[in-house]
Write a protein that holds these residues in place. Sequence first.
Motif, PDB file in Angstrom:
ATOM      1  N   LEU A 191       0.819  -1.216   0.000  1.00 52.22           N
ATOM      2  CA  LEU A 191       0.000   0.000   0.000  1.00 52.22           C
ATOM      3  C   LEU A 191       0.849   1.262   0.000  1.00 52.22           C
ATOM      4  N   LEU A 192       2.022   1.179   0.604  1.00 54.75           N
ATOM      5  CA  LEU A 192       2.871   2.365   0.744  1.00 54.75           C
ATOM      6  C   LEU A 192       3.926   2.483  -0.362  1.00 54.75           C
ATOM      7  N   THR A 193       3.936   1.545  -1.278  1.00 58.08           N
ATOM      8  CA  THR A 193       4.897   1.624  -2.382  1.00 58.08           C
ATOM      9  C   THR A 193       4.232   1.685  -3.754  1.00 58.08           C
ATOM     10  N   ASN A 194       2.949   1.369  -3.827  1.00 58.06           N
ATOM     11  CA  ASN A 194       2.291   1.269  -5.133  1.00 58.06           C
ATOM     12  C   ASN A 194       1.184   2.286  -5.375  1.00 58.06           C
ATOM     13  N   TYR A 195       0.911   3.173  -4.424  1.00 59.93           N
ATOM     14  CA  TYR A 195      -0.252   4.062  -4.550  1.00 59.93           C
ATOM     15  C   TYR A 195       0.090   5.537  -4.324  1.00 59.93           C
ATOM     16  N   GLY A 196       1.358   5.859  -4.460  1.00 60.59           N
ATOM     17  CA  GLY A 196       1.757   7.255  -4.320  1.00 60.59           C
ATOM     18  C   GLY A 196       1.799   7.690  -2.863  1.00 60.59           C
ATOM     19  N   PRO A 197       1.906   8.998  -2.618  1.00 66.67           N
ATOM     20  CA  PRO A 197       1.952   9.511  -1.247  1.00 66.67           C
ATOM     21  C   PRO A 197       0.658   9.187  -0.511  1.00 66.67           C
ATOM     22  N   ILE A 198       0.794   8.603   0.665  1.00 60.99           N
ATOM     23  CA  ILE A 198      -0.362   8.220   1.475  1.00 60.99           C
ATOM     24  C   ILE A 198      -0.391   9.093   2.731  1.00 60.99           C
ATOM     25  N   GLY A 199      -1.556   9.698   2.987  1.00 59.55           N
ATOM     26  CA  GLY A 199      -1.668  10.608   4.120  1.00 59.55           C
ATOM     27  C   GLY A 199      -1.513   9.922   5.457  1.00 59.55           C
ATOM     28  N   GLY A 200      -2.037   8.705   5.571  1.00 56.05           N
ATOM     29  CA  GLY A 200      -1.944   8.017   6.851  1.00 56.05           C
ATOM     30  C   GLY A 200      -2.466   6.606   6.781  1.00 56.05           C
ATOM     31  N   ILE A 201      -2.118   5.832   7.818  1.00 54.40           N
ATOM     32  CA  ILE A 201      -2.647   4.488   8.018  1.00 54.40           C
ATOM     33  C   ILE A 201      -3.502   4.522   9.276  1.00 54.40           C
ATOM     34  N   TRP A 202      -4.735   4.080   9.138  1.00 57.98           N
ATOM     35  CA  TRP A 202      -5.750   4.112  10.200  1.00 57.98           C
ATOM     36  C   TRP A 202      -5.971   2.676  10.651  1.00 57.98           C
ATOM     37  N   PHE A 203      -5.301   2.276  11.752  1.00 57.31           N
ATOM     38  CA  PHE A 203      -5.388   0.892  12.211  1.00 57.31           C
ATOM     39  C   PHE A 203      -6.631   0.676  13.076  1.00 57.31           C
ATOM     40  N   ASP A 204      -7.122  -0.563  13.047  1.00 59.68           N
ATOM     41  CA  ASP A 204      -8.260  -0.956  13.872  1.00 59.68           C
ATOM     42  C   ASP A 204      -8.148  -2.458  14.145  1.00 59.68           C
ATOM     43  N   GLY A 205      -8.612  -2.891  15.327  1.00 61.68           N
ATOM     44  CA  GLY A 205      -8.648  -4.319  15.632  1.00 61.68           C
ATOM     45  C   GLY A 205      -7.629  -4.787  16.638  1.00 61.68           C
ATOM     46  N   TRP A 206      -6.693  -3.911  17.028  1.00 58.04           N
ATOM     47  CA  TRP A 206      -5.705  -4.276  18.063  1.00 58.04           C
ATOM     48  C   TRP A 206      -6.404  -4.767  19.326  1.00 58.04           C
ATOM     49  N   TRP A 207      -7.556  -4.154  19.623  1.00 56.91           N
ATOM     50  CA  TRP A 207      -8.320  -4.463  20.828  1.00 56.91           C
ATOM     51  C   TRP A 207      -8.820  -5.906  20.872  1.00 56.91           C
TER      52      TRP A 207
END
Length: 441
Positions: A191-207
Motif C-alpha cells: 500500500l505504501l509503495t504502489n499508490y503514491g503519497p499516502i496521508g496516513g494508516i488508520w489501524f483498527d482491531g488491536w483491541w
Amino acid sequence: MRILSLLLFSLLLSSAGAQTGYQPTADNVAARKAFQDDKFGLFIHWGVYSLLSSGEWVMNDRQIPVADYEKLPAFFNPIAFDAKAWVSMAKNAGMKYITITSKHHDGFAMYDSKVSDYDIVDRTPYKKDVLKALADECRAQGIKLFFYHSHLDWHNPDYYPRGRTGQNLGRPDSGDFNKYLAYMDTQLTELLTNYGPIGGIWFDGWWDQQVGDKTDPRKTKLDWHLDRTYSLIHKLQPATLIGNNHHVAPFPGEDFQMFEKDLPGQNQTGFSENSEISKLPLETCETMNGAWGFNINDRKYKSTKDLVQYLVKAAGHNANFLLNVGPMPDGRIQPEFVKTLGEMGQWMQQNGETIYGTRGGPVAARDWGVSTAKGNKVYVHILDWQDRQLSLPAMTGKIKSARLFADKRPVKVSQSAEGVVLTMPVAPAAGAIDTIVELEL
C-alpha cells in the motif's frame, strides 16, 4: 512476490525497535499540522460485506464460515463505482481527505495484493483495483488519501490464537501469529509503495487481543510488534501519519489519536474509557446513519444540522471530523448521504473560515456551544441558545471588536476580570445550525 518479501525482510531487520523513543521527522511534523488544519474528512467502509447489506461485521455477527464467506467475492461487481464522483462529492462537501478500508476484519483486500489472491482483482468479476483508481483521482483533485487497515483478520488462518471475535468460522485451531504479522506488514508495504503519497494508516482491531485487565488496559495476549510495523511505515513514507483505534493512550510511533463515535474527553459509547487525551492531533469519527458498512435496514439518518453541529463541536474540541459513508454493492453512494454531504458543503463554503486551520478556542465546550481560534480571532459557535446575551468566562487579551460572522453586524461586548458578556443585535434564531460571533483580540 519473492522480491517483495526480501524487501520487507530487510526493512524489518533494519527498523526493528526503531519507534522506541520515536521522534517524528520534519516532514511528519508538517503533515501533522496540515492534518489538524484540514479538519474534515470522508470515511469509507466498503467491501464484499456490502453484498449482504448488514454492515461490515456481518461475517462475525452471522457466524458465516470462511468457506462460505469466500463465495461472496464472485458476486461482487461494482460496475457503478466512479472514483471521480466519489472524490468530487468529498471535495464539494468541504472535505480535505478520504480514509478508505484497504482491508477490514473479514480479511478481504480491496486492492491488488500480491501476497494473497484474496482481493478484489483476483477474486471478483470486477477485476479492477479500486484503491488505485481512487488514489489517482485524489491526486488529480488535491485530496489526501488515508488507508484503514485492520489488525484483526477473521480469514487468515495464521491469526491465531483467536481473540474476542471471529469464533466458530471453521478456521483451524492452529496458526503462526508472527507469520500473520509478516503478512500484514507485507500488505502495508504494498500500500505504501504502489499508490503514491499516502496521508496516513488508520489501524483498527488491536483491541481484539486485549486481556481485559482493568489495571492494565494496554496489555494484549500477543505481541503485536507495533514498533516494527510503525517503523516500517515511517521508513517507507516518513510523512505518513499513523493512528490506531485501540481505545487506549497512544503508543510510541503514533502520529494522531482517534476517538470512535465520541468527542475527545467524552465516553458516551464506552469505547473511550481508557483514552486519555494526548498532545497528538485528534480526530473523531461518526456515521451518517447508524452503520459503518452498507446496511439496507438502517434508516437512522442524521440530519444536516446534527452533522454540521458535530463538525463544529469536533473543531471546538481541537479535533478533526471523519464522517463515514458505506457505499452500496454496485459502487454507488446512497442518495441520502450525497444530499446531506452537499448541504454540509454549502455550509462550509459560507463558514469554513471558522473551522479550517483553527484550533480549540479559549472557551471550553459548553452546553450552548464551543469556540475555535485562529491567529488573533476567536469564533464563538452558538449552537443552542435563544437569548440575545451570552456570558463567557474571562478571556486573556483585550477584545478589540466583535461581530456576527454571517452578516458582520456588530456585537456589543462587556469585558472585565470576571468574564465577558456578548449582546447580539438579535437573539439566535430558533432551529439555527450555528450562530457565530467573531471576536478580534
